[in-house]
Design an enzyme around this catalytic site. Structure first.
Site, PDB file in Angstrom:
ATOM      1  N   SER A  70       0.834  -1.358  -0.135  1.00 37.12           N
ATOM      2  CA  SER A  70      -0.154  -0.122  -0.002  1.00 37.12           C
ATOM      3  C   SER A  70       0.842   1.234  -0.203  1.00 37.12           C
ATOM      4  CB  SER A  70      -0.910  -0.197   1.262  1.00 37.12           C
ATOM      5  OG  SER A  70      -0.275  -0.163   2.364  1.00 37.12           O
TER       6      SER A  70
ATOM      7  N   LYS B  18       2.203  -5.298   3.293  1.00 35.88           N
ATOM      8  CA  LYS B  18       3.342  -4.055   3.660  1.00 35.88           C
ATOM      9  C   LYS B  18       3.152  -2.820   3.354  1.00 35.88           C
ATOM     10  CE  LYS B  18       6.759  -2.327   1.455  1.00 35.88           C
ATOM     11  NZ  LYS B  18       6.836  -1.046   2.397  1.00 35.88           N
TER      12      LYS B  18
ATOM     13  N   GLY C 171       0.011   2.504  -5.876  1.00 36.08           N
ATOM     14  CA  GLY C 171       1.430   3.258  -5.652  1.00 36.08           C
ATOM     15  C   GLY C 171       1.678   3.558  -6.760  1.00 36.08           C
ATOM     16  N   SER C 172       3.112   3.918  -7.200  1.00 37.90           N
ATOM     17  CA  SER C 172       3.608   4.407  -8.404  1.00 37.90           C
ATOM     18  C   SER C 172       3.530   3.616  -9.536  1.00 37.90           C
ATOM     19  CB  SER C 172       4.804   5.195  -8.132  1.00 37.90           C
ATOM     20  OG  SER C 172       5.798   4.291  -7.582  1.00 37.90           O
ATOM     21  N   THR C 173       3.561   4.190 -10.694  1.00 36.67           N
ATOM     22  CA  THR C 173       3.784   3.241 -12.028  1.00 36.67           C
ATOM     23  C   THR C 173       4.933   2.414 -12.063  1.00 36.67           C
ATOM     24  OG1 THR C 173       2.193   4.756 -12.879  1.00 36.67           O
ATOM     25  CG2 THR C 173       3.557   3.416 -14.517  1.00 36.67           C
TER      26      THR C 173
ATOM     27  N   VAL D 177       6.872   1.416  -9.777  1.00 33.85           N
ATOM     28  CA  VAL D 177       7.162   0.136  -8.782  1.00 33.85           C
ATOM     29  C   VAL D 177       6.329  -0.896  -9.553  1.00 33.85           C
ATOM     30  CG1 VAL D 177       6.678  -0.716  -6.485  1.00 33.85           C
ATOM     31  CG2 VAL D 177       7.835   1.614  -6.949  1.00 33.85           C
TER      32      VAL D 177
ATOM     33  N   GLU E 209      -3.478  -0.179  -9.012  1.00 34.48           N
ATOM     34  CA  GLU E 209      -3.640   1.210  -9.403  1.00 34.48           C
ATOM     35  C   GLU E 209      -2.647   2.323  -9.229  1.00 34.48           C
ATOM     36  OE1 GLU E 209      -6.338   0.768 -10.767  1.00 34.48           O
ATOM     37  OE2 GLU E 209      -7.176  -0.835  -9.930  1.00 34.48           O
TER      38      GLU E 209
ATOM     39  N   CYS F 142      -3.957  10.640  -5.690  1.00 28.67           N
ATOM     40  CA  CYS F 142      -3.455  10.267  -7.133  1.00 28.67           C
ATOM     41  C   CYS F 142      -4.415  11.102  -8.113  1.00 28.67           C
ATOM     42  CB  CYS F 142      -3.825   8.846  -7.220  1.00 28.67           C
ATOM     43  SG  CYS F 142      -5.362   8.275  -6.277  1.00 28.67           S
TER      44      CYS F 142
ATOM     45  N   GLU G 150       4.121  12.783 -13.393  1.00 30.16           N
ATOM     46  CA  GLU G 150       3.561  13.026 -12.201  1.00 30.16           C
ATOM     47  C   GLU G 150       4.717  13.592 -11.120  1.00 30.16           C
ATOM     48  OE1 GLU G 150       2.778   9.321  -9.796  1.00 30.16           O
ATOM     49  OE2 GLU G 150       0.666  10.101  -9.539  1.00 30.16           O
TER      50      GLU G 150
END
Ligand code: NAD
Length: 543
Positions: A187, A212, A265-267, A269, A293, A327, A425
């Protein structure tokens, strides 16, 4: 086994409390903040229902007051990730076998605990730990989280009711089995509700989970876990570990029983994890479900006919609430030249009144960004814009990290529509505006459509119905959540199911039936009442 086809309690969105001066909830929240700011935190991991302490402790400090050491959390390593997997696999058979109404009751009870006796605590830990103001925390840590837990139950009930037809002498049934193995929930820092839902949604459907959270949201993660335990979640169903992301994925993605990833989280990762899962695919028992997402470069597009005041209000709220760290936050805007002077004046007026500071002062609209790394990155973006011939800072531009990671809401005017901050972003209180000539609208729409990898949220403002219809169709793939004459943030569970396409994620719409369907592997059972005893069919008979 259940001995009834049970009706659910009525499920509705949790009302948002106001925290207005003089209200009871404001008074309770203020005293809870005072109490929790005394610190003394010693936050363990929770694996197999047990508190796990390590010798490796990490500081917990509020982003808006980083000199205040609130205490510590216990950092885990690969061995704890392995413990969490073992606990999840051990808990799986009995959790999977538990009646659905018991699983539902646990999450409905957790929702009532959060909305009731723990409401102030959920707000206070989110305000202190993630630097949200009272309203931003209330709509996230309380209302959205509670809505997730309640509507997930309603959606599970609907899924279980999806049953096939049967013909005479036969009964067909669909068994909505959980996946085989364990789920990894990973998350982000920015929403307590998302953190609380990523493990809970698969768990509700009968899966067990290794969770996590972000290292900057451990405080709220711990409270979520404690409340789930109080609501009756059995040991090992969700296991909370504070290992590093890379360490965790090294153990998890090499495990044969890895059954699914529930990520927000971020794209970047997400992309790297998808690659690893793909490379390991032949090692797994089943094809893992991958739900992610991810990032956004969300836009406001104003048309020539738009109302300047409405556009300005959408900018102020949509770009700067929670310091632009949603986001869905607007981070680029396209404004026609006929409206620009007025929109700029109105936004400047708003921003001149907005106060930035600590969460304990409820009049602060803007608080701190999440950590020093984010602050430094955003400060550099602002400095670069100041130095660039292609950009001009027209509002804000100041920052200071001496006591907290504060960045004043900043508007950059881009001279070209492909200036870097129109594309990437940033995740902070920075909006970039490109002012266009209405005659060039088609070119600008093409740029909006093609200049970023993302497609999460977008908003158009227009007073012209045929233009609204045309732009809605023209921009259909630019946003998973599209707003007409409204800001692009603030999606509510069951009302605006949330998620984006392209580089913004798998678009499985958290809190909806679509998301829960990813956590089941349906089995169809056909039962025949009077089985055939002759293999022949009539057409084989002799003339
Ligand atoms: P992040 O990607 O940095 O971190 C998310 C989680 O992944 C954290 O738990 C983190 O510890 C872990 N992680 C980070 N690097 C990792 C790695 N290399 N390997 C494994 N795990 C790793 O995201 P964040 O900064 O916490 O959150 C902000 C991002 O999340 C933004 O990009 C935002 O757009 C996105 N977001 C998207 C949505 C949505 O619904 N689309 C919602 C909220 C946030």
């Amino acid at each position: 086994m259940p001995k009834g086809v049970y009706k659910l309690p009525e499920i509705k969105n949790e009302p948002v409390l106001s925290y207005a001066p003089g209200s009871k909830e404001r008074e309770t929240l203020k005293s809870t903040l005072t109490e929790l700011n005394k610190g003394g935190l010693d936050i363990p991991m929770i694996i197999d229902g047990k508190e796990i302490h390590t010798n490796d402790t990490k500081d917990i400090r509020p982003p808006h007051n980083h000199r205040n050491l609130l205490g510590y959390y216990h950092q885990g390593d690969k061995s704890h990730v392995q413990m969490a997997i073992d606990a999840a696999l051990k808990a799986k058979p009995s959790w999977e076998a538990m009646n659905w109404e018991s699983r539902a009751a646990i999450f409905l009870k957790a929702a009532d605990l959060i909305a009731g006796p723990y409401r102030a605590q959920f707000n206070a830990v989110t305000m202190i730990g993630q630097s949200k103001n009272a309203h931003q925390s209330e709509i996230d840590a309380v209302c959205e989280l509670v809505d997730f837990y309640r509507f997930n139950v309603k959606n599970m009930h609907e899924i279980y009711s999806i049953q096939p037809n049967s013909s005479p002498g036969v009964w067909n049934r669909m068994v909505w089995r959980p996946l085989e193995g364990f789920i990894f929930a990973l998350s982000p820092f920015n929403f307590t509700s998302i953190a609380g839902n990523l493990g809970a949604a698969p768990a509700l459907m009968g899966n067990t989970v290794v969770w996590k959270p972000s290292k900057t949201a451990v405080y709220s993660a711990h409270l979520i876990m404690k409340v789930l335990q109080e609501a009756g979640l059995p040991d090992g169903v969700i296991n909370l570990v504070y290992a590093g992301g890379k360490e965790a994925t090294e153990v998890i993605f090499n495990h044969r029983d890895f059954a699914g990833l529930h990520f927000t989280g971020s794209t970047g990762v997400f992309n790297s994890m998808w690659k690893t899962i793909g490379a390991n695919i032949s090692n797994y028992k089943s094809y893992p479900r991958i739900v992610g997402e991810t990032g956004g470069k969300d836009y406001i597009f104003a048309c020539e006919s738009a109302n300047a005041k409405q556009v300005a209000t959408a900018i102020t709220r949509g770009a700067f609430e929670y310091q632009g760290q949603k986001c869905s936050a607007a981070s680029r805007a396209y404004i026609p030249v006929n409206l620009w002077d007025e929109v700029l004046q109105l936004v400047s007026d708003d921003l001149s009144k907005i106060k930035t500071g600590v969460v304990e002062d409820f009049s602060n609209f803007v608080n701190a960004v999440i950590d020093e790394e984010s602050f430094d990155k955003l400060a550099k973006v602002i400095d670069d814009a100041k130095a660039s011939a292609d950009a001009e800072i027209v509002c804000g531009g100041e920052f200071d990290k001496s006591t907290g990671y504060f960045i004043k809401p900043t508007v950059i005017l881009a001279k070209t529509p492909d200036y870097i901050t129109m594309k990437e972003e940033l995740f902070g209180p920075i909006l970039t505006v490109y002012v266009y000539n209405p005659e060039d609208i088609e070119t600008v729409l093409d740029t909006l459509d093609n200049s970023t990898d993302y497609a999460l949220t977008g908003a158009i403002f227009s007073a012209d119905r045929s233009e609204i219809e045309r732009l809605t169709a023209r921009l259909t793939h630019t946003a998973g959540n599209f707003y007409i004459n409204d800001k692009p943030t603030g999606a509510v569970v069951d009302q605006q199911p949330f998620g984006g396409g392209r580089g913004s994620g798998t678009n499985d719409k958290a809190g909806s039936v679509l998301n829960l369907l990813r956590w089941v592997s349906p089995q169809c059972i056909k039962e025949t009442f009077v089985p055939a005893t002759d293999y022949m069919y009539p057409n084989f008979g002799e003339e």
